[in-house]
Design a protein around this motif. Sequence first.
Motif, PDB file in Angstrom:
ATOM      1  N   ALA A  51       0.830  -1.210   0.000  1.00  0.00           N
ATOM      2  CA  ALA A  51       0.000   0.000   0.000  1.00  0.00           C
ATOM      3  C   ALA A  51       0.861   1.255   0.000  1.00  0.00           C
ATOM      4  CB  ALA A  51      -0.922  -0.013   1.217  1.00  0.00           C
ATOM      5  N   LYS A  52       1.962   1.224   0.718  1.00  0.00           N
ATOM      6  CA  LYS A  52       2.848   2.390   0.769  1.00  0.00           C
ATOM      7  C   LYS A  52       3.374   2.742  -0.619  1.00  0.00           C
ATOM      8  CE  LYS A  52       6.923   4.219   3.142  1.00  0.00           C
ATOM      9  NZ  LYS A  52       7.983   3.935   4.147  1.00  0.00           N
ATOM     10  N   LYS A  53       3.733   1.716  -1.393  1.00  0.00           N
ATOM     11  CA  LYS A  53       4.221   1.964  -2.754  1.00  0.00           C
ATOM     12  C   LYS A  53       3.116   2.499  -3.647  1.00  0.00           C
ATOM     13  CE  LYS A  53       7.847  -1.591  -2.629  1.00  0.00           C
ATOM     14  NZ  LYS A  53       8.330  -2.865  -3.223  1.00  0.00           N
ATOM     15  N   ARG A  54       1.917   1.951  -3.498  1.00  0.00           N
ATOM     16  CA  ARG A  54       0.804   2.376  -4.354  1.00  0.00           C
ATOM     17  C   ARG A  54       0.365   3.807  -4.045  1.00  0.00           C
ATOM     18  NH1 ARG A  54      -4.193  -1.126  -4.940  1.00  0.00           N
ATOM     19  NH2 ARG A  54      -4.167  -0.218  -7.030  1.00  0.00           N
ATOM     20  N   LEU A  55       0.516   4.224  -2.778  1.00  0.00           N
ATOM     21  CA  LEU A  55       0.037   5.541  -2.366  1.00  0.00           C
ATOM     22  C   LEU A  55       1.125   6.614  -2.390  1.00  0.00           C
ATOM     23  CD1 LEU A  55      -2.134   4.442   0.701  1.00  0.00           C
ATOM     24  CD2 LEU A  55      -2.938   4.997  -1.588  1.00  0.00           C
ATOM     25  N   CYS A  56       2.321   6.259  -2.830  1.00  0.00           N
ATOM     26  CA  CYS A  56       3.458   7.181  -2.713  1.00  0.00           C
ATOM     27  C   CYS A  56       3.221   8.499  -3.445  1.00  0.00           C
ATOM     28  CB  CYS A  56       4.744   6.517  -3.189  1.00  0.00           C
ATOM     29  SG  CYS A  56       4.771   6.087  -4.949  1.00  0.00           S
ATOM     30  N   THR A  57       2.422   8.499  -4.494  1.00  0.00           N
ATOM     31  CA  THR A  57       2.201   9.742  -5.250  1.00  0.00           C
ATOM     32  C   THR A  57       1.361  10.753  -4.469  1.00  0.00           C
ATOM     33  OG1 THR A  57       0.283   8.747  -6.345  1.00  0.00           O
ATOM     34  CG2 THR A  57       2.395   8.603  -7.485  1.00  0.00           C
ATOM     35  N   TYR A  58       0.694  10.298  -3.404  1.00  0.00           N
ATOM     36  CA  TYR A  58      -0.122  11.208  -2.596  1.00  0.00           C
ATOM     37  C   TYR A  58       0.698  11.897  -1.512  1.00  0.00           C
ATOM     38  CZ  TYR A  58      -3.942   8.859  -4.985  1.00  0.00           C
ATOM     39  OH  TYR A  58      -4.775   8.359  -5.961  1.00  0.00           O
ATOM     40  N   LYS A  59       1.955  11.513  -1.399  1.00  0.00           N
ATOM     41  CA  LYS A  59       2.943  12.165  -0.538  1.00  0.00           C
ATOM     42  C   LYS A  59       2.450  12.381   0.880  1.00  0.00           C
ATOM     43  CE  LYS A  59       5.170  14.183  -4.576  1.00  0.00           C
ATOM     44  NZ  LYS A  59       5.588  15.395  -5.303  1.00  0.00           N
TER      45      LYS A  59
END
Length: 319
Positions: free
Chosen positions: A62-70
């Motif tokens: 999940a951390k990788k998938r959400l990384c663009t939301y900073k």
Amino acid sequence: MSEIHIPVLRNEITALMNPEPGGIYVDATVGLGGHSICILDKSFPTGQLVGIDRDACALAIAKKRLCTYKERFRLIHGNYADLPKLLESHGFYTVDGVLMDLGVSSLQIDTPERGFSFQHSGPLDMRMDRQICVSATQIINDSTPDKLIRVFTEYGEERYTKKIVKQIIAERERKPINTTHHLANIIENVYSSNTKYSKRPSNKNKSIHPATRVFQALRIEVNAELDNLTLGLEAAVSVLKPGGCLCVISFHSLEDRIVKQIFRKHGKACICPPKTPICICEHKKSLRVITNKPVNPTADEIELNPRARSAKLRAAIRV
């Protein structure tokens, strides 16, 4: 796995919860982050999300998938039963919405070494949080017959519980039951030797693997799912702001029953026994249920994602 994950009832969730810019939302079972992405997109540009999960492997994905939301999201390894404490540790006290997507995740089902599925050969584990000491192997090999009967009956509603337990006891005296296929074969043999089952014409029953109910019961026992659900629902109600929305997706009747009971309890102004002449409970209504009946996936969603077929969504607003 992250590329093929499909969040269940995502459109219905965003419609009911209605995430807005500036809001704070909790995905209490973040899994692979599918619902979290929907919430973050809908609350653009300033909405914040706190994602919680017992499974450290899921959180890493999940951390990788959400990384663009900073800076708009935070992930926490923990149990939603401890929701207020987990939120406070990160500076949050009340929130605008909570989502709980119950049951086992796609990651857990499709990873053989996690031992959740009888369709894959793997160790009999089933721990959502791998820091838990007791796995399904210990329960199957070390529990008394009475305990196994209770678990399979209460959590699996298994019709052949006593016969299955009898075979488990006999088999584990010969050899420890350590794999998913070993246990599944025992259960299949019990079903195949039962005349009523082998001659049953119903297509519905044929579509359900004989091991389904026992594996569900074991998973619930290993992870204390129903106890944690009750605690988690109460915790979610306690942290919601007035007007905040609680959405819960359940996948079997035991979960859905608990959700209905908690919603009914908090949806009443009085919970005294019916024959009590004067209210003495001092209970105050704290929820307004906005789904009179559970919301189910559409036929199109089920065709796209067959695992969604048993999902039931209930929602309520904090008052």
